[in-house]
Structure formats: C-alpha cells, structure tokens
Write an enzyme that holds these catalytic residues in place. Structure first.
Site, PDB file in Angstrom:
ATOM      1  N   ALA A   1       0.817  -1.210   0.000  1.00 29.70           N
ATOM      2  CA  ALA A   1       0.000   0.000   0.000  1.00 29.70           C
ATOM      3  C   ALA A   1       0.848   1.256   0.000  1.00 29.70           C
ATOM      4  O   ALA A   1       0.540   2.242   0.660  1.00 29.70           O
ATOM      5  CB  ALA A   1      -0.935  -0.011   1.210  1.00 29.70           C
ATOM      6  N   GLY A   2       1.954   1.228  -0.773  1.00 29.00           N
ATOM      7  CA  GLY A   2       2.698   2.451  -1.036  1.00 29.00           C
ATOM      8  C   GLY A   2       2.107   3.159  -2.240  1.00 29.00           C
ATOM      9  O   GLY A   2       0.977   2.871  -2.664  1.00 29.00           O
TER      10      GLY A   2
ATOM     11  N   ALA B   1       2.836   2.990  -5.470  1.00 27.11           N
ATOM     12  CA  ALA B   1       2.567   2.124  -6.620  1.00 27.11           C
ATOM     13  C   ALA B   1       1.330   1.262  -6.393  1.00 27.11           C
ATOM     14  O   ALA B   1       0.457   1.158  -7.270  1.00 27.11           O
ATOM     15  CB  ALA B   1       3.780   1.245  -6.914  1.00 27.11           C
TER      16      ALA B   1
ATOM     17  N   GLN C   1      11.720  11.714   0.854  1.00 21.88           N
ATOM     18  CA  GLN C   1      11.805  13.138   1.147  1.00 21.88           C
ATOM     19  C   GLN C   1      11.919  13.986  -0.112  1.00 21.88           C
ATOM     20  O   GLN C   1      11.359  15.067  -0.207  1.00 21.88           O
ATOM     21  CB  GLN C   1      13.020  13.415   2.047  1.00 21.88           C
ATOM     22  CG  GLN C   1      12.907  12.821   3.434  1.00 21.88           C
ATOM     23  CD  GLN C   1      14.109  13.177   4.298  1.00 21.88           C
ATOM     24  OE1 GLN C   1      14.938  13.994   3.925  1.00 21.88           O
ATOM     25  NE2 GLN C   1      14.213  12.549   5.453  1.00 21.88           N
ATOM     26  N   GLY C   2      12.696  13.493  -1.081  1.00 24.97           N
ATOM     27  CA  GLY C   2      13.088  14.328  -2.203  1.00 24.97           C
ATOM     28  C   GLY C   2      11.972  14.758  -3.128  1.00 24.97           C
ATOM     29  O   GLY C   2      12.118  15.744  -3.837  1.00 24.97           O
TER      30      GLY C   2
ATOM     31  N   GLU D   1      18.516  18.267  -7.635  1.00 25.96           N
ATOM     32  CA  GLU D   1      19.115  17.142  -6.930  1.00 25.96           C
ATOM     33  C   GLU D   1      20.246  16.561  -7.771  1.00 25.96           C
ATOM     34  O   GLU D   1      20.382  16.864  -8.965  1.00 25.96           O
ATOM     35  CB  GLU D   1      18.060  16.071  -6.608  1.00 25.96           C
ATOM     36  CG  GLU D   1      17.030  16.547  -5.599  1.00 25.96           C
ATOM     37  CD  GLU D   1      16.145  15.423  -5.091  1.00 25.96           C
ATOM     38  OE1 GLU D   1      16.324  14.272  -5.515  1.00 25.96           O
ATOM     39  OE2 GLU D   1      15.263  15.715  -4.267  1.00 25.96           O
TER      40      GLU D   1
ATOM     41  N   HIS E   1      22.250   5.476  -0.350  1.00 27.30           N
ATOM     42  CA  HIS E   1      22.138   6.924  -0.186  1.00 27.30           C
ATOM     43  C   HIS E   1      23.355   7.399   0.595  1.00 27.30           C
ATOM     44  O   HIS E   1      23.722   6.808   1.612  1.00 27.30           O
ATOM     45  CB  HIS E   1      20.858   7.286   0.559  1.00 27.30           C
ATOM     46  CG  HIS E   1      20.440   8.703   0.350  1.00 27.30           C
ATOM     47  ND1 HIS E   1      21.147   9.759   0.894  1.00 27.30           N
ATOM     48  CD2 HIS E   1      19.424   9.251  -0.361  1.00 27.30           C
ATOM     49  CE1 HIS E   1      20.563  10.892   0.529  1.00 27.30           C
ATOM     50  NE2 HIS E   1      19.518  10.615  -0.240  1.00 27.30           N
TER      51      HIS E   1
ATOM     52  N   ARG F   1      24.590   9.485  -7.166  1.00 31.32           N
ATOM     53  CA  ARG F   1      24.617   8.912  -5.816  1.00 31.32           C
ATOM     54  C   ARG F   1      25.671   7.837  -5.629  1.00 31.32           C
ATOM     55  O   ARG F   1      26.264   7.721  -4.556  1.00 31.32           O
ATOM     56  CB  ARG F   1      23.234   8.323  -5.491  1.00 31.32           C
ATOM     57  CG  ARG F   1      22.245   9.378  -5.051  1.00 31.32           C
ATOM     58  CD  ARG F   1      20.921   8.749  -4.679  1.00 31.32           C
ATOM     59  NE  ARG F   1      19.999   9.793  -4.239  1.00 31.32           N
ATOM     60  CZ  ARG F   1      18.726   9.576  -4.000  1.00 31.32           C
ATOM     61  NH1 ARG F   1      18.188   8.381  -4.176  1.00 31.32           N
ATOM     62  NH2 ARG F   1      17.946  10.561  -3.594  1.00 31.32           N
TER      63      ARG F   1
ATOM     64  N   HIS G   1      19.452   2.020   0.242  1.00 32.74           N
ATOM     65  CA  HIS G   1      18.337   2.939   0.057  1.00 32.74           C
ATOM     66  C   HIS G   1      17.318   2.482  -0.985  1.00 32.74           C
ATOM     67  O   HIS G   1      16.116   2.562  -0.751  1.00 32.74           O
ATOM     68  CB  HIS G   1      18.897   4.304  -0.344  1.00 32.74           C
ATOM     69  CG  HIS G   1      17.875   5.383  -0.490  1.00 32.74           C
ATOM     70  ND1 HIS G   1      17.042   5.765   0.541  1.00 32.74           N
ATOM     71  CD2 HIS G   1      17.530   6.168  -1.542  1.00 32.74           C
ATOM     72  CE1 HIS G   1      16.238   6.739   0.134  1.00 32.74           C
ATOM     73  NE2 HIS G   1      16.501   6.994  -1.139  1.00 32.74           N
TER      74      HIS G   1
ATOM     75  N   ARG H   1      19.772   4.626 -10.102  1.00 30.44           N
ATOM     76  CA  ARG H   1      18.554   5.435 -10.191  1.00 30.44           C
ATOM     77  C   ARG H   1      18.871   6.917 -10.088  1.00 30.44           C
ATOM     78  O   ARG H   1      19.591   7.345  -9.189  1.00 30.44           O
ATOM     79  CB  ARG H   1      17.593   5.034  -9.068  1.00 30.44           C
ATOM     80  CG  ARG H   1      16.326   5.884  -9.005  1.00 30.44           C
ATOM     81  CD  ARG H   1      15.439   5.432  -7.852  1.00 30.44           C
ATOM     82  NE  ARG H   1      16.033   5.706  -6.555  1.00 30.44           N
ATOM     83  CZ  ARG H   1      15.728   6.741  -5.778  1.00 30.44           C
ATOM     84  NH1 ARG H   1      14.838   7.631  -6.179  1.00 30.44           N
ATOM     85  NH2 ARG H   1      16.284   6.886  -4.600  1.00 30.44           N
TER      86      ARG H   1
ATOM     87  N   SER I   1      11.905   7.638  -8.657  1.00 28.80           N
ATOM     88  CA  SER I   1      11.196   6.461  -8.145  1.00 28.80           C
ATOM     89  C   SER I   1       9.723   6.738  -7.867  1.00 28.80           C
ATOM     90  O   SER I   1       8.855   5.921  -8.192  1.00 28.80           O
ATOM     91  CB  SER I   1      11.876   5.928  -6.884  1.00 28.80           C
ATOM     92  OG  SER I   1      12.094   6.969  -5.962  1.00 28.80           O
ATOM     93  N   LEU I   2       9.414   7.880  -7.243  1.00 28.38           N
ATOM     94  CA  LEU I   2       8.003   8.194  -7.019  1.00 28.38           C
ATOM     95  C   LEU I   2       7.281   8.414  -8.344  1.00 28.38           C
ATOM     96  O   LEU I   2       6.108   8.058  -8.493  1.00 28.38           O
ATOM     97  CB  LEU I   2       7.861   9.422  -6.127  1.00 28.38           C
ATOM     98  CG  LEU I   2       8.145   9.233  -4.632  1.00 28.38           C
ATOM     99  CD1 LEU I   2       7.968  10.551  -3.885  1.00 28.38           C
ATOM    100  CD2 LEU I   2       7.248   8.168  -4.024  1.00 28.38           C
TER     101      LEU I   2
END
Length: 521
Positions: free
Chosen positions: A21-22, A24, A55-56, A121, A238, A284, A343, A378, A383-384
């Site tokens: 239940a994130g 996606a 957060q990003g 970023e 990260h 990263r 991460h 990545r 990702s979001l």
C-alpha cells in the site's frame, strides 16, 4: 474483506489482490476500477511503505528551461548504459500528467511565484523535483492516495497482513497468495489477478534508510514461483543517512546539497574534491562510494548544512531540521554526521509496459519491479514518478480486462512461526550483506557471503518459510553481484573497477541464474 467476496475466515476470494500500500500499490488499486480490489497492508500508512519515507519528491520536466528530452538524457546518463530508452521516455513523458493526477487526489505541491517550486538534486541538470510539505513529500503523497483509496467503492484495504507465498494455479500461473498477520496466523486469498507492490530490500542490510517492512518479500516470492528477474545486484546506497543510533537511519534529503550543503571530513576537508565534475551533486553511487571509503579508513564524514539552516532556505527542510534536533544536533550550528546506507533497489521482477510479469496472473509495480527505467543507478526522485506512472498502468490494464478464477494447485494454510530466532538470523544476514554487498564489493567477500547464506538456508526447517524467503533472496542478489565481473553504476567491484562495454544494453537480465548456486532462487 470485500463484502460479498469472503469465502471463510481462513480463505478469502478477491477479484484483484494488491500486495502493498505504497504509492505504486495504491495507484494500481485506484486505476483498476471497475474491478474489485483487495489491498493488503502490513501496517498503517505511515509505517507500511518506503514511499512514506521519501523526502526528495517527484521528478518532472516541467520547468521553463526543461524538457522531456533533457530529463531522459539525465536518466540514461545516471543509469550507466543499462537503462531501457523506451521505458525511460515512456515514464518521463507521463510526468506532468502524474503531477496533475496527484493534485486531483489532494496532494498540495509546494509553490512559488512561478508555480510549483522545483528543486535541484544530484545527477539532474535542471531543477525539476517537485516537493509537497517540504521534505516530507512521500508522506504527503501517501496520505492523499490512502484517503482516496479508502473513499473508493471498489477498493478494500486490509491492514496488518503480509503475503508470504504465491499460490500456483493449475494453468502455470499465480492464483493469489498465502498471508499472515503479526501473530503468525495465516489465511489464503484466491485472486484472479495478483499485483506485487511490496517495495524494496533495504532491511536486508545492517545500515538502511528503509522501514521495517522493506524485506524483499515480494521479490523473493516471485523468484520462488519462477518469475523472470533482472539486475538484482544493483542496490543504490544513499550517501547522507544521519549517522545516529537508529534503525532505520533517518534520511537527509539530497536536496540539501542542491541548496548548498557540502560534505566534509571531520578535519574540514571537502569529501568530493577532485572526485567528479559535479562535486557534491555527483550521482549517488559516486558520492556514496566516497563516504563509504572515508568510513572504511576510519574517518568521519559530515554534511555541513549550517548555511542552509541559518537562512530562509531552512523552510524547505522541516523534516530534516526536526530529525536533527530530535537527535540533539542543531543543524544551523553544527554539521551533521552521515553515512552511506542501503536505500533503493534498481533490480526486480521483469515487467512489460503494463506491469505484466513472465508468470500469468502476476503483475508488479514500484520498487519490486524492473521496468528498465533505472538501469544500474537510479536518478534521484525518479522512483516516485515510476510508482505513479507504472502503478497506474498496471491498474488500467487490469481494469480494462476480464479474467476467470484461476484454480489453485494446492491451497493449504501453514502456521509460520515468528519470534527471536528469526530476528537473530536476520541480524547476522544484515551484517553479512552490509560487509559483502555494500558500496564496494570483491570476489572474496561475495563468495564467502554466498556460501554462508546458502549453508544457513539449507539448515532451516521447512516451516521457517518467512526467514527462508529472505535468505533465498539475499543469495540470489549475492550470486548476481559475484557473476557481474565489472563495475557499473551502484555495483562497484574493487577487483574489476572498469565497466565492461560488451555488457552495455537496456536490460541486464539473467534467467534465474542463482539456481547454479545451490538453488538459491
């Protein structure tokens, strides 16, 4: 249970089962209308997914000096010659639409005079990361989607349950899952379509920014049933987790460095000097490796964000400020101790553009899936975006189709023990993964870790299904890293420090290669 779909207290019937239940999973559930969807969530919304810890924010090429082509090129560059250009273009082309969808769901993105405020970023050549609630973007997005899913008449959310085994259907596919609650009580869910949206694998590492449920369950279950996987060796670390006594480690968003924070040693020397043309805003993998190497040499690394937090820029980072103060550090006065930490997992279950896996009846989206977007490394805040776009694509494809119930080969309830024994074995595994599968790897450590992991796995009684899943996934990841004798993106081999150009390509896929290492998958 969805009213009218229940079979018995121990066997449920669902049209569509979404595990996770994130962002996606919730996007898939919402887009699957008019199909009836049962969403399994192991905890409350704030604790159940890595999405809520993000957060990003979400990357989108919507700035006046930006474009889809520039964002695509940044993503391909970060991926180190291993992303799928078609997948990258497809996802990024949907970014503006994804932001509009989230706003319609109630996400209130931060704004400035020109519209949505956009942040820079690492790895991005443009400021294109949209935030909501400052550096609490993931929490804000999950809260809005959670509320929308609860209000949807076609969605039912059952909290407190996690899947531990996929049910094989008589037609060589998946027909649901066996599930357990926190007390180890089990039930079976029969489903016509099953969607894995279970997140990442960070909790297989001693140091991680991931929450307690990011143990790779979905990926391990998919491996066990024969689903095709790819790039399991590519784990992103990260570089700026707050180095405190906590598990998971609090994340200090990359946007802090975009706002001017700098990495320094305890002596005040710049960490990223002469390492990369982008300095502190290098990709990263480069920054995480630098932080790791200093730590291995016994030298502390600090994130000096004092100038950021002493200025009006501090208003963009309420979460980081609150976290630092909670651990006794005033970030406007003192630099913040940091460490690299596991991460994000770029590898996963291979899916097509609609999220179909190689196994009939099984779909995947989010971090557990390998879409080809991330390749070996990545790009921050993609990702979001992937979770929204690809989760919605899965739901839309399921919603547009019809399917009959899939007969199950065997539908049995297993009592799965939980307790201190599981915890102690996983503690050893997490330490081993951090040592052998960290930001820098070599054959000696990888081979020793693989042998120890397989030996421990083989000594487990059959009823230890839950912990066995974690060991089998760890073995598959270690084997993948051992067989990739090159350095690429987040996978860095000190004994093979160069990229092998003959291995360049959009899909670094291997067919369940871990069977060659003692049937680890």
């Amino acid at each position: 249970m969805i009213p009218g779909d229940s079979m018995t207290a121990d066997a449920w019937d669902a049209d569509v089962l979404v595990v996770g239940a994130g962002v996606a999973g919730l996007c898939a559930a919402l887009a699957a209308a008019p199909r009836r969807v049962l969403v399994l969530c192991p905890d409350d919304s704030a604790r159940a997914s890595s999405s809520a810890l993000a957060q990003g924010g979400i990357a989108a090429p919507i700035g006046p000096d930006d474009s889809v082509d520039v964002h695509v090129d940044d993503t391909l560059q970060a991926a180190c010659n291993s992303a799928d250009p078609d997948a990258v273009t497809r996802v990024i082309s949907c970014a503006a639409e994804a932001l509009t969808f989230l706003e319609a769901c109630g996400v209130d993105f931060d704004r400035d005079r020109s519209g949505r405020s956009l942040h820079l970023e690492a790895g991005h050549r443009r400021a294109r990361v949209a935030h909501a609630a400052g550096d609490r973007s993931g929490e804000a997005i999950v809260a809005a989607l959670w509320a929308r899913a609860h209000a949807a008449t076609h969605v039912d959310i059952q909290s407190g349950w996690r899947a531990v085994e996929l049910l094989a259907s008589a037609q060589d596919g998946v027909a649901g899952a066996q599930i357990i609650d926190a007390l180890g009580r089990s039930a079976v869910v029969h489903a016509r379509e099953t969607v894995l949206a279970t997140g990442g694998i960070g909790r297989l590492y001693r140091l991680t920014t991931n929450g307690e449920h990011a143990t790779g369950d979905g990926l391990a279950m998919a491996l066990a049933i024969g689903a095709r996987t790819a790039a399991l060796e590519f784990v992103q670390f990260h570089p700026t987790a707050l180095r405190v006594d906590a598990d998971p480690l609090p994340l200090l968003t990359e946007a802090l460095r975009g706002a001017g924070a700098r990495l320094i040693t305890a002596r005040g020397a710049p960490v990223m000097a002469s390492r990369h043309v982008l300095g502190d805003l290098a990709p990263r993998d480069v920054v995480a490796r630098a932080v790791w190497e200093h730590a291995q040499a016994g030298e502390s690394v600090l994130l000096d964000a004092t100038a950021v937090f002493a200025s009006d820029k501090a208003s963009a980072f309420p979460g980081a400020r609150r976290t630092a103060l909670a651990h006794g550090i005033n970030p406007a006065v003192a630099p913040l101790p940091v460490t690299a930490a596991a991460h994000y997992h770029m590898g996963g279950i291979v899916v097509d553009a609609s999220g179909r896996t190689s196994v009939p009846g099984l779909w995947a989206c989010g971090e557990v899936a390998y879409t080809g977007l991330h390749g070996a490394n990545r790009l921050a805040s993609n990702s979001l975006l992937e979770a929204v776009v690809c989760g919605t694509a899965v739901g839309a494809a399921i919603g547009a189709a019809t399917s009959r119930r899939r007969p199950v080969v065997a539908s049995r309830r297993l009592e799965i023990p939980v307790g201190i024994g599981v915890d102690s074995r996983l503690t050893r595994l997490r330490e081993r993964m951090w040592h052998a599968m960290g930001p820098v790897r070599d054959a000696v450590a990888l081979n020793a870790a693989l042998a120890a992991t397989l030996t421990e796995r083989d000594g487990m009684p059959p009823e230890d299904k839950l912990v066995r899943l974690h060991f089998e996934l760890a073995a598959a990841m270690i084997f993948a890293a051992a067989t990739r004798e090159e350095s690429r993106g987040a996978h860095w081999r000190s004994d093979f420090p160069r990229r092998d150009p003959t291995r360049d390509g959009p899909r670094a896929v291997y067919p369940r290669g871990c069977r060659a290492a003692g049937n680890a998958a």
